[in-house]
Design a protein around this motif. Sequence first.
Motif, PDB file in Angstrom:
ATOM      1  N   HIS A 185       0.832  -1.213   0.000  1.00  0.00           N
ATOM      2  CA  HIS A 185       0.000   0.000   0.000  1.00  0.00           C
ATOM      3  C   HIS A 185       0.864   1.260   0.000  1.00  0.00           C
ATOM      4  O   HIS A 185       0.482   2.262  -0.602  1.00  0.00           O
ATOM      5  N   ALA A 186       2.013   1.202   0.646  1.00  0.00           N
ATOM      6  CA  ALA A 186       2.889   2.377   0.712  1.00  0.00           C
ATOM      7  C   ALA A 186       3.396   2.778  -0.670  1.00  0.00           C
ATOM      8  O   ALA A 186       3.533   3.965  -0.975  1.00  0.00           O
ATOM      9  N   LEU A 187       3.676   1.802  -1.515  1.00  0.00           N
ATOM     10  CA  LEU A 187       4.148   2.108  -2.869  1.00  0.00           C
ATOM     11  C   LEU A 187       3.079   2.854  -3.654  1.00  0.00           C
ATOM     12  O   LEU A 187       3.365   3.827  -4.347  1.00  0.00           O
ATOM     13  N   ALA A 188       1.827   2.397  -3.532  1.00  0.00           N
ATOM     14  CA  ALA A 188       0.730   3.093  -4.207  1.00  0.00           C
ATOM     15  C   ALA A 188       0.458   4.455  -3.574  1.00  0.00           C
ATOM     16  O   ALA A 188       0.174   5.431  -4.275  1.00  0.00           O
ATOM     17  N   TYR A 189       0.575   4.527  -2.253  1.00  0.00           N
ATOM     18  CA  TYR A 189       0.346   5.792  -1.541  1.00  0.00           C
ATOM     19  C   TYR A 189       1.382   6.829  -1.952  1.00  0.00           C
ATOM     20  O   TYR A 189       1.054   7.990  -2.195  1.00  0.00           O
ATOM     21  N   ARG A 190       2.644   6.412  -2.001  1.00  0.00           N
ATOM     22  CA  ARG A 190       3.717   7.344  -2.388  1.00  0.00           C
ATOM     23  C   ARG A 190       3.516   7.850  -3.802  1.00  0.00           C
ATOM     24  O   ARG A 190       3.715   9.026  -4.091  1.00  0.00           O
ATOM     25  N   ASN A 208       0.699   7.897   8.373  1.00  0.00           N
ATOM     26  CA  ASN A 208      -0.244   8.285   7.323  1.00  0.00           C
ATOM     27  C   ASN A 208      -0.545   7.118   6.382  1.00  0.00           C
ATOM     28  O   ASN A 208      -1.690   6.943   5.939  1.00  0.00           O
ATOM     29  N   VAL A 209       0.480   6.322   6.068  1.00  0.00           N
ATOM     30  CA  VAL A 209       0.271   5.160   5.196  1.00  0.00           C
ATOM     31  C   VAL A 209      -0.653   4.144   5.858  1.00  0.00           C
ATOM     32  O   VAL A 209      -1.613   3.654   5.244  1.00  0.00           O
ATOM     33  N   GLN A 248      -9.674   2.041   4.699  1.00  0.00           N
ATOM     34  CA  GLN A 248     -10.268   1.429   3.519  1.00  0.00           C
ATOM     35  C   GLN A 248     -10.804   0.021   3.801  1.00  0.00           C
ATOM     36  O   GLN A 248     -11.511  -0.548   2.979  1.00  0.00           O
ATOM     37  N   ILE A 249     -10.438  -0.528   4.957  1.00  0.00           N
ATOM     38  CA  ILE A 249     -10.852  -1.885   5.296  1.00  0.00           C
ATOM     39  C   ILE A 249     -12.246  -1.850   5.922  1.00  0.00           C
ATOM     40  O   ILE A 249     -12.460  -1.165   6.932  1.00  0.00           O
ATOM     41  N   PRO A 250     -13.218  -2.569   5.383  1.00  0.00           N
ATOM     42  CA  PRO A 250     -14.553  -2.629   6.008  1.00  0.00           C
ATOM     43  C   PRO A 250     -14.508  -3.531   7.240  1.00  0.00           C
ATOM     44  O   PRO A 250     -14.286  -4.742   7.140  1.00  0.00           O
ATOM     45  N   ILE A 257      -2.979   8.192  14.933  1.00  0.00           N
ATOM     46  CA  ILE A 257      -2.350   7.234  15.844  1.00  0.00           C
ATOM     47  C   ILE A 257      -3.409   6.410  16.561  1.00  0.00           C
ATOM     48  O   ILE A 257      -3.271   5.185  16.712  1.00  0.00           O
ATOM     49  N   TRP A 258      -4.480   7.042  16.992  1.00  0.00           N
ATOM     50  CA  TRP A 258      -5.562   6.349  17.688  1.00  0.00           C
ATOM     51  C   TRP A 258      -6.208   5.289  16.790  1.00  0.00           C
ATOM     52  O   TRP A 258      -6.389   4.137  17.193  1.00  0.00           O
ATOM     53  N   VAL A 259      -6.511   5.655  15.560  1.00  0.00           N
ATOM     54  CA  VAL A 259      -7.141   4.714  14.629  1.00  0.00           C
ATOM     55  C   VAL A 259      -6.193   3.564  14.304  1.00  0.00           C
ATOM     56  O   VAL A 259      -6.608   2.395  14.253  1.00  0.00           O
ATOM     57  N   VAL A 260      -4.922   3.869  14.084  1.00  0.00           N
ATOM     58  CA  VAL A 260      -3.943   2.822  13.765  1.00  0.00           C
ATOM     59  C   VAL A 260      -3.812   1.835  14.921  1.00  0.00           C
ATOM     60  O   VAL A 260      -3.789   0.612  14.723  1.00  0.00           O
TER      61      VAL A 260
END
Length: 432
Positions: free
Chosen positions: A162-167, A222-223, A230-232, A410-413
């Motif tokens: 996902h980081a590659l696509a995010y970047r 952020n990544v 995006q995960i349901p 940070i909380w969500v992660v």
Amino acid sequence: MGRYQYSGGHRCGVSNCSARNRSKNKKTDTKIFSTRCNGKILKFCLEHLKDYQAQKKEKINSSNDSTNASYNVGEFQAQIKLSMKKSVDLDHNYYFQQNDLNKLQNLLNYVHHLEMKIEENKMKHSTNSIQSSINDPHFLSFYTGFSDVITYKNFTSKIIKHALAYRKKYLDKDNSNLGVDYENQIFIVLVRLCLGLLEEDIAYRFDISQSTVSRMFRFWINVMYSYFIQIPIWPSREIVKKYMPECFISKYPSTRLILDGTEIFIEKPSDYTVQSSTCSVYKAHNTTRGIIGVTPNGFVCFISELYPGRTSEREIILNSGLLEKLEPGDSVMADKGFTISKELADIDVDLNIPPFSYGNNQQFTDEDETLTRDIASVRVHVERIIRNVKLNRILRCSIPNTMADQLNQIWVVCCHLTNFRKNPWDIKTKKK
């Protein structure tokens, strides 16, 4: 004569030399030359001056021939001392010959080469230390919270992909130029989340700069946040019932989720209005408040955004969109602070909360006491999940104002990591 100046009115400084200037007999007058050496003025006649120059030239040539092409630190110091000695001997002349300049450049290149070797060895040692920690289940659990290597590897592979696509989508430059590969960067970020270490401490542990740690942490938070949202995570009613524990089946079979709130300490804001909205009377500290929802088997299925500490649970629920996800016939379990029975009744959803006691001397009836015990015995599941979320020690510290823009991510992660570290859907708890 170069550095040697003509001087009149003196005699040659060499012993047993009768040459002098301004003698009584003008036919025997000789030109006298002067030079400065070691703070003293030396006088020479023309004949002895030529001898002095020849000795100096021979001394310089012999010194140049004796130097070696290979250098180390000791030879470098000796060469500098020799050059200083030459400059003093040659009337404070600090000019280096071309041969000396080439050797000095070679020495500087060699020193730079050694410095690069030292940095490579440090990074290699740090990388080996990270890999050894990953391969050891005990240290992997201590530093990252993951109990086994396979789960950790699967998680990092998904995040890196996902980081590659995010970047490519959001950033103009790669984050791999920090001197640490992606997998090790994720490990360092998880270490900070799990242990709550300061950036300076992490920089010292892994032999990197503090600015590198800061950029690394911000990038990967952020990544991970963009990947997790995006995960349901809201399961269907059939999935919840399929994995429902026996203690819920017998007493509260329609339970869809269990709600509970938590507060995170923050540094006192500079704005007095923000101070007022974040001041928690219960915690006696400036806090932010978030609500987490857990299925009966312990899966985190609802995560609210963070709100100021004085915001009530009811207000957070009404603004979070949770009511739109519930279906008629569901039931929600919570504590006494969730005064949302009216809103849930409007959508045909039951609310199971402990009963209230009215009056100072009024006691619970036997039915109320039994109900309180029953709810408390099953609500312990969500409290355990919140405890697992706060095993990330960064949430147990007072978050500084410099991290205020990252606190919600940070909380969500941290909440999503609870699902990744131990998947509750792997075990069926329903009685056959």
